[in-house]
Scaffold this motif. Structure first.
Motif, short mmCIF file in Angstrom:
data_model
loop_
_atom_site.label_atom_id
_atom_site.label_comp_id
_atom_site.label_asym_id
_atom_site.label_seq_id
_atom_site.Cartn_x
_atom_site.Cartn_y
_atom_site.Cartn_z
N THR A 18 -2.53 4.19 7.76
CA THR A 18 -2.18 2.83 8.16
C THR A 18 -2.29 1.84 6.98
O THR A 18 -1.88 0.69 7.09
CB THR A 18 -3.10 2.30 9.29
N PHE A 19 -2.85 2.28 5.89
CA PHE A 19 -2.97 1.40 4.71
C PHE A 19 -1.61 1.23 4.05
O PHE A 19 -0.77 2.14 4.07
CB PHE A 19 -3.94 2.01 3.69
N GLY A 20 -1.41 0.06 3.43
CA GLY A 20 -0.18 -0.14 2.66
C GLY A 20 -0.13 0.86 1.52
O GLY A 20 0.90 1.46 1.23
N ASP A 21 -1.28 1.03 0.84
CA ASP A 21 -1.36 1.99 -0.25
C ASP A 21 -2.83 2.33 -0.44
O ASP A 21 -3.58 1.61 -1.11
CB ASP A 21 -0.79 1.37 -1.54
N GLY B 39 -1.78 -6.27 0.04
CA GLY B 39 -0.74 -5.36 0.52
C GLY B 39 -1.16 -3.90 0.57
O GLY B 39 -0.51 -3.09 1.22
N PHE B 40 -2.25 -3.56 -0.12
CA PHE B 40 -2.70 -2.15 -0.11
C PHE B 40 -3.38 -1.81 1.22
O PHE B 40 -3.51 -0.66 1.58
CB PHE B 40 -3.70 -1.87 -1.23
N LEU B 41 -3.88 -2.87 1.88
CA LEU B 41 -4.65 -2.65 3.11
C LEU B 41 -3.70 -2.57 4.30
O LEU B 41 -2.50 -2.85 4.17
CB LEU B 41 -5.64 -3.82 3.27
#
Ligand code: SF4
Lengths: 452, 226
Positions: A18-21, B39-41
């Motif tokens: 679910t993390f963006g990255d 944005g990484f989260l």
């Protein structure tokens, strides 16, 4: 235990997705803790100043004894009889409970897993899941024995038994003692991560709250927690966030309706500055004690937490314990690793654990063991490199082992230092060389050859 | 006694030798700024609809109940219904623009934490109704403080925690939550801040999830559109 750890790996995988990255988030977490450790002097000073400005008493403890004495002093000053604790590995490290009990106080661990191991009078098995080695029937039995409750095979019922006991304890407790997961420098707050709510109750209801934490817990800014708390939740339990992530910045303030009248923060060094002084390994202080490296470690899965004999088990325990307690007595821990690298791979702050284990091995060898150990290994080498001496030694070993039996594990045991925490394997009744020869002979006879 | 100066001195001396570059390189060149790292989260959503959907999704996973209600009157009715179903004999709350009107005609005795009831009394109530500082879509959390939301104990001691919020309190992520606290309290942050994410729970027995370990067994979040 294997099932439990498998479940962890599955949920954690789902949460990471679910993390963006996730990889980049990990690097940010790593960078935050690097900054914290490399600026520890200024950040610690700021943390303490901010706390004191709002009425918190900060105590700087050089070692475990100073910390324990201070806490005992606070308890005595308040005439405390009942102490409630929420999970805090740092207090395990300094052996606080026995000291409080010796002073006549009743100490209760409120975290369910900790409570269970406390009733069993044993050490936590895993620093995040203390009772993961116990099945429900063992837990039911210990409740029956110590609390006089009815047996149950239902985890919910068992949990409710503990809940009932604890409710009473919170209300009676004179002092609550907690740990902390983070120390936020710019706002002078500690941050506590938990699922059960026991830490919230421990830090809210009693008149006095004492938090005990290592000096390495620092993060520079409150906002840094937006990354750290999610990394801790994900890596620690697989949940994206635990049920309660609470920040505490002082005793009850004017205009607030409740909270302790007194708040003490004990900042513990206890050899952490020694580890900090090692430019190669100081980054192990960045550890946020999520426990992920234990969960993925093949050695931990096989031998379990108790065999480490340390407060902090698993790969991180093997890295830091030799620094915190002396390399020579704990160096064997660095060898209890297959160096597979799973720990470094999983660490949310990117501590290069398996390489640190190799560095510890190197350092242990360079530092050299005790005289006796060196002499023994010297003799061992002599024996092993000469077939004749080796054969001669076999008989001697078997003879020695028989002679040794009555002394085994006692005061007079010459091998006590070694056997206190390990078992010496009994010599095989027949050596491999002998067995090989016998087999050759049998086979030759079967083939009808003349063995001689 | 070691004291502050001695320990800080040891820290300073230890740090006088720079960290090993090779070891440091392993962590990579991470983005340090948490704002850049946003944005990484997990994403909290950029519109109210997206945030609400995310908040509901996570709350469902946590077995927390989320009710979107049109206004205070509807909230009052919802609470009356809960009171009947759960057989509330006494509840606790704190005086606030949302809780006061919603509890007005409930007909159940209320302990107000503003009056500083004893712990023993607070322990007996069936539910605690509180406001919150914000709701966090990214994590499905309720942000409370000791100052704004009825104290430290109200949201953890009673077995059922009911949160009242308005839709415009739903923020995208934790970082926005911290920003809000800074803005609202400046350098006088409340002595207690907590992100509540689901009901109290434990997995300490065979890793089987049990709700209501020490804190609330049930968490209900009422979101008012107005
Ligand atoms: S070393 Fe890393 S993985 Fe292991 S407990 Fe510490 S933070 Fe977690």
């Amino acid at each position: 235990m294997q099932d439990a750890l498998h479940g962890y790996e599955n949920t954690r995988g789902g949460t990471e997705a679910t993390f963006g990255d996730f990889e980049q988030a990990r690097q940010t977490a790593a960078a935050i803790k690097w900054e914290a450790i490399e600026n520890l002097d200024t950040l610690l000073g700021e943390f303490a100043d901010k706390l004191e400005a709002r009425g918190t008493r900060v105590f700087w403890a050089g070692n475990g004894k100073e910390a324990v004495d201070y806490i005992l002093g606070v308890c005595k000053e308040h005439g405390a009889k009942n102490i409630i604790k929420s999970k805090c590995m740092t207090t395990e490290e300094i052996h606080l409970n026995p000291a409080l009990e010796a002073a006549g106080m009743q100490v209760v661990e409120s975290d369910l897993g900790e409570y269970i191991v406390q009733l069993r009078e044993e050490a936590p098995f895993h620093f995040v899941f203390p009772a993961m080695h116990l099945k429900r029937d063992r837990i039911s039995r210990i409740f029956e024995e110590k609390l006089g409750t009815e047996p149950s095979a239902d985890p919910e019922e068992l949990t409710m038994i503990a809940r009932g006991v604890m409710r009473q304890k919170y209300c009676e407790a004179d002092i609550g003692i907690s740990g902390a997961n983070f120390a936020v420098a710019d706002s002078g707050m500690i941050s506590i991560t938990e699922n059960e709510g026991n830490a919230r109750l421990t830090t809210s209801l009693p008149k006095v709250h004492i938090a005990v934490l290592g000096i390495e817990k620092v993060v520079p800014k409150l906002e840094d927690l937006s990354v750290m708390l999610q990394m801790l939740g994900t890596a620690g339990t697989g949940q994206w966030l635990t049920a309660y992530n609470s920040m505490i910045g002082g005793p009850r303030q004017p205009g607030e309706v409740d909270g302790p009248e007194e708040f003490h923060v004990v900042l513990l060094d206890n050899h952490r500055t020694k580890l900090l002084a090692d430019p190669e390994q100081r980054d192990a202080l960045r550890c946020i004690r999520c426990g992920a490296c234990l969960n993925v470690c093949p050695i931990f899965k096989n031998i379990g937490g108790h065999n480490y004999g340390t407060t902090y088990q698993g790969p991180i325990g093997s890295v830091i314990t030799p620094h915190l307690r002396g390399l020579q007595s704990y160096k064997h821990l660095s060898f209890s690793s297959s160096l597979c690298g799973a720990c470094s791979e999983t660490c949310p702050v990117k501590i290069d654990l398996h390489h640190h284990l190799m560095r510890n091995r190197r350092n242990a060898v360079q530092e050299k063991g005790g005289k006796m150990e060196r002499w023994m290994f010297g003799q061992f080498a002599k024996v092993m490199t000469h077939p004749k001496r080796y054969r001669g030694s076999e008989g001697l070993m078997r003879f020695g082992a028989k002679l040794w039996q009555p002394f085994k594990g006692r005061k007079l045991d010459p091998l006590k230092a070694w056997t206190a925490s390990r078992d010496l394997p009994a010599p095989a009744p027949k050596s491999f060389m002998k067995q090989w020869k016998e087999r050759e002979r049998e086979q030759a006879q079967e083939r009808g050859e003349d063995p001689s | 006694m070691s004291g502050r100066e001695e320990i800080l001195g040891r820290v300073r001396e230890a740090l006088s030798v720079p960290s090993h570059a090779g070891v440091k390189a392993v962590s990579g060149e991470g983005v340090r700024d948490v704002r850049e790292a946003r944005g990484f989260l997990p994403d909290g959503g950029s519109t109210t609809e997206a945030r609400l959907a995310k908040f509901r999704e996570l709350a469902a996973k946590l077995k927390a109940e989320v009710e979107l209600l049109p206004d205070l009157a509807a909230a009052g009715m919802y609470l009356a219904d809960l009171a009947k179903k759960e057989g509330w004999r006494q509840i606790a709350s704190h005086r606030h623009d949302l809780t006061n009107p919603a509890l007005e005609s409930l007909g159940v005795p209320i302990l107000w934490t503003d009056d500083e009831p004893s712990t023993a009394d607070l322990e007996k109530v069936e539910a605690g109704v509180t406001s919150c500082e914000a709701l966090i879509a990214q994590t499905g959390s309720v942000l409370v403080t000791g100052k704004g939301c009825g104290g430290r104990a109200l949201s953890v001691l009673p077995p059922h925690h009911v949160v009242m919020a308005t839709l415009d309190q739903l923020l995208p992520d934790m970082l926005a939550g911290f920003d809000l606290l800074r803005e609202r309290y400046r350098d006088q942050l409340p002595s207690f801040v907590s992100f509540i994410t689901g009901a109290s729970r434990t997995g300490d027995i065979e890793r089987i999830l049990v709700l209501g370990a020490h804190g609330p067994k049930r968490l209900t979040i009422l979101i008012l559109e107005n």
